[in-house]
Design a protein around this motif. Structure first.
Motif, PDB file in Angstrom:
ATOM      1  N   ASN A  41     -24.329  17.853  15.963  1.00 23.20           N
ATOM      2  CA  ASN A  41     -23.690  18.007  14.517  1.00 23.20           C
ATOM      3  C   ASN A  41     -23.438  19.168  14.062  1.00 23.20           C
ATOM      4  O   ASN A  41     -22.283  19.636  13.632  1.00 23.20           O
ATOM      5  CB  ASN A  41     -24.463  17.374  13.625  1.00 23.20           C
ATOM      6  CG  ASN A  41     -23.925  16.257  12.950  1.00 23.20           C
ATOM      7  OD1 ASN A  41     -22.533  16.222  12.791  1.00 23.20           O
ATOM      8  ND2 ASN A  41     -24.704  14.996  12.529  1.00 23.20           N
ATOM      9  N   ILE A  76     -23.444  10.892  15.956  1.00 24.50           N
ATOM     10  CA  ILE A  76     -23.431  12.277  15.255  1.00 24.50           C
ATOM     11  C   ILE A  76     -22.800  12.459  13.885  1.00 24.50           C
ATOM     12  O   ILE A  76     -22.595  13.619  13.375  1.00 24.50           O
ATOM     13  CB  ILE A  76     -23.059  13.328  16.417  1.00 24.50           C
ATOM     14  CG1 ILE A  76     -21.578  13.168  16.701  1.00 24.50           C
ATOM     15  CG2 ILE A  76     -24.199  13.312  17.495  1.00 24.50           C
ATOM     16  CD1 ILE A  76     -21.147  14.342  17.255  1.00 24.50           C
ATOM     17  N   ILE A 116     -19.416  12.049  12.876  1.00 27.62           N
ATOM     18  CA  ILE A 116     -18.369  12.997  12.864  1.00 27.62           C
ATOM     19  C   ILE A 116     -16.990  12.562  12.061  1.00 27.62           C
ATOM     20  O   ILE A 116     -16.079  13.147  11.913  1.00 27.62           O
ATOM     21  CB  ILE A 116     -17.704  13.250  14.199  1.00 27.62           C
ATOM     22  CG1 ILE A 116     -17.260  12.191  15.011  1.00 27.62           C
ATOM     23  CG2 ILE A 116     -19.006  14.084  14.836  1.00 27.62           C
ATOM     24  CD1 ILE A 116     -16.953  12.697  16.373  1.00 27.62           C
TER      25      ILE A 116
END
Length: 218
Positions: A44, A65, A67
């Motif tokens: 991240n 993660i 995003i």
């Protein structure tokens, strides 16, 4: 009898017939770590770094993660371009196929060109086959070069995980760099014991203690 030696320099070769120079090999870093070790935090932070512009990251699932809020545009189905300029691609099937396809798409303008690659493994993965593939597959070695593997280790649970799971042990033993995460959650004595155990498994890898999720991008 007179023998005439003909130099190859005397024979003109049209420049158009010269082979094109091979593209430089793209450096690849593998990121691994057992479940809950902070690998997600590391990725991240990496994808948010401005100096990751021009880099690509292969991840298992985009949702892992978080995003989505960084998404600029979706490219070629499994690839997204982030506002930092970092290109993220999800693994679709075999890693060799994914990496080969990414290189081909970059060559043909279907993906932005990238000058380095980060490959994430799953938390339960034995990294040895991944490293072996990156070092020996003829397709990949023509475009990529392995530079090392970063392993995250949970300071709270790492010792138990290494003792119970061969995959966690191999992740430590094969690493070229060790990141000990969540160090703010353990006592200095416990941290010292874990670091000594890690050093026994892998005496040569640099080791960094990480607190409060502050992991640098270098």
């Amino acid at each position: 009898m007179t023998v005439k030696v003909i130099s190859t320099m005397d024979q003109e070769t049209p420049l158009g017939n010269l082979p094109a120079p091979a593209p430089p090999l793209i450096p690849v870093t593998v990121v691994t770590g057992f479940l809950g070790s902070g690998k997600t935090t590391l990725l991240n932070r990496l994808v948010r770094q401005p100096d990751m512009a021009g880099a690509a990251v292969i991840i298992n699932e985009f949702g892992d993660i978080g995003i989505d809020h960084l998404l600029v545009e979706r490219i070629a189905g499994e690839a997204v371009l982030l506002d930092s300029g970092c290109l993220c691609c999800a693994v679709r099937g075999d890693l060799v196929d994914t990496m080969s396809r990414m290189a081909w798409q970059a060559d043909h303008g279907e993906l932005p060109a990238f000058d380095r690659l980060v490959v994430e493994t799953t938390g339960l993965a034995d990294p040895a086959p991944v490293l072996q593939t990156l070092m020996s597959d003829r397709v990949l070695t023509g475009r990529y070069r392995l530079t090392g593997m970063v392993t995250t280790i949970d300071a709270v649970n790492g010792a138990v995980q290494i003792a119970a799971h061969p995959e966690a042990l191999k992740q430590v033993a094969l690493a070229s760099r060790l990141l000990v995460t969540k160090t703010d959650l353990v006592s200095p004595a416990a941290l010292d014991g874990l670091e000594r155990a890690l050093r026994a498994l892998n005496p040569s890898a640099p080791m960094q203690a990480v607190a409060h999720g502050e992991i640098g991008s270098d």
